[in-house]
Design an enzyme around this catalytic site. Structure first.
Site, PDB file in Angstrom:
ATOM      1  N   GLY A  28       0.847  -1.185   0.000  1.00 25.42           N
ATOM      2  CA  GLY A  28       0.000   0.000   0.000  1.00 25.42           C
ATOM      3  C   GLY A  28       0.879   1.230   0.000  1.00 25.42           C
ATOM      4  O   GLY A  28       1.957   1.236  -0.578  1.00 25.42           O
ATOM      5  N   CYS A  29       0.454   2.292   0.665  1.00 30.35           N
ATOM      6  CA  CYS A  29       1.255   3.511   0.778  1.00 30.35           C
ATOM      7  C   CYS A  29       2.633   3.163   1.336  1.00 30.35           C
ATOM      8  O   CYS A  29       2.753   2.443   2.315  1.00 30.35           O
ATOM      9  CB  CYS A  29       0.541   4.500   1.700  1.00 30.35           C
ATOM     10  SG  CYS A  29       1.462   6.017   1.998  1.00 30.35           S
ATOM     11  N   PHE A  30       3.690   3.693   0.727  1.00 31.82           N
ATOM     12  CA  PHE A  30       5.030   3.216   1.078  1.00 31.82           C
ATOM     13  C   PHE A  30       5.677   3.889   2.281  1.00 31.82           C
ATOM     14  O   PHE A  30       6.712   3.444   2.764  1.00 31.82           O
ATOM     15  CB  PHE A  30       5.986   3.280  -0.113  1.00 31.82           C
ATOM     16  CG  PHE A  30       6.027   4.561  -0.917  1.00 31.82           C
ATOM     17  CD1 PHE A  30       5.692   5.794  -0.367  1.00 31.82           C
ATOM     18  CD2 PHE A  30       6.440   4.534  -2.253  1.00 31.82           C
ATOM     19  CE1 PHE A  30       5.755   6.963  -1.117  1.00 31.82           C
ATOM     20  CE2 PHE A  30       6.509   5.693  -3.016  1.00 31.82           C
ATOM     21  CZ  PHE A  30       6.168   6.912  -2.444  1.00 31.82           C
ATOM     22  N   PRO A  33       5.496   1.326   5.588  1.00 31.26           N
ATOM     23  CA  PRO A  33       6.385   0.168   5.480  1.00 31.26           C
ATOM     24  C   PRO A  33       7.868   0.534   5.569  1.00 31.26           C
ATOM     25  O   PRO A  33       8.655  -0.189   6.185  1.00 31.26           O
ATOM     26  CB  PRO A  33       6.033  -0.422   4.113  1.00 31.26           C
ATOM     27  CG  PRO A  33       4.600  -0.054   3.928  1.00 31.26           C
ATOM     28  CD  PRO A  33       4.466   1.315   4.525  1.00 31.26           C
TER      29      PRO A  33
END
Length: 229
Positions: A28-30, A33
């Site tokens: 998903g949005c980096f 992570p």
């Protein structure tokens, strides 16, 4: 880099690693992570970018069919690819359909060994969750580094800490490849654990006031429960 310059680096960035491998993962949005893996023991460097698409030189405003991706360099003597994948499936929703292509869950494998490990991890996640996994398994081709403003997102919202680390690493690529920078970015997201942060905070090259600021912000994130936001 001269010996004198190396001696002035944060201690954690002077540590030699002989067995460095790379994992390329999309969750998903980096931003989240990158912060999560940055605080993980055994991780050396993190960066965010775009992968999986067919167009050349994508940008955040023109992604086309690319996916927001985090890339992690790690010491395979300290943490395994399988451990990274285990956390991959615990830290996002691999059963959910992404509302945009750029937020697709994906594992980009570089070798037969990584492909085999990823297939095994997907099977284990399906058994644990009781649902089909939507994570795409894609052969690694190319990774395009995202714009500077997207790198180390959590750290860029902590100006005092960002200023100190930027003075140590005025060059963007050196800054982005620093273990100290990755760790601080990770802890600012509330990731990792307090015991290890206390143990290694002096190795990040920060002044004592900045170390205390990091510890305070880490504990605030823990209280708020927002480590992956």
């Amino acid at each position: 880099m001269t010996n004198r310059e190396e001696e002035n680096l944060p201690f954690i960035d002077q540590v030699a690693h002989e067995n460095v491998e790379t994992a390329t993962l999309a969750m998903g949005c980096f931003w989240g992570p990158e912060a999560f893996y940055g605080a993980m023991e055994g991780v050396i460097r993190t960066r965010v970018g775009y992968a999986g698409g067919s167009t050349e030189n994508p940008t955040y405003r023109s992604l086309a069919d690319h996916i927001e991706t985090a890339q992690i360099d790690y010491d395979a003597d300290l943490v395994s690819y399988e451990q990274l994948l285990q956390q991959f499936f615990l830290r996002h929703s691999p059963t959910a359909e992404p509302y945009k292509r750029q937020y697709t869950s994906a594992i980009f494998f570089k070798s037969t060994e990584q492909e085999t490990a990823a297939k095994k991890a997907i099977k284990q996640a399906e058994e644990r969750l009781g649902h089909s996994i939507r994570t795409e398994l894609i052969p690694y081709h190319i990774f395009y580094l995202a714009e500077e403003r997207h790198q180390k997102w959590k750290l860029r919202r902590a100006p005092e800490l960002l200023s100190e680390l930027s003075k140590i690493y005025p060059d963007f690529h050196a800054f982005n490849n620093s273990t100290a920078v990755a760790r601080v970015n990770g802890y600012l997201g509330g990731n990792g654990n307090l015991e290890r942060l206390i143990k290694e905070v002096a190795s990040f090259g920060l002044s004592y006031p900045a170390q205390q600021l990091l510890l305070n912000q880490y504990q605030t994130q823990q209280i708020d429960g927002c480590s992956m936001r």
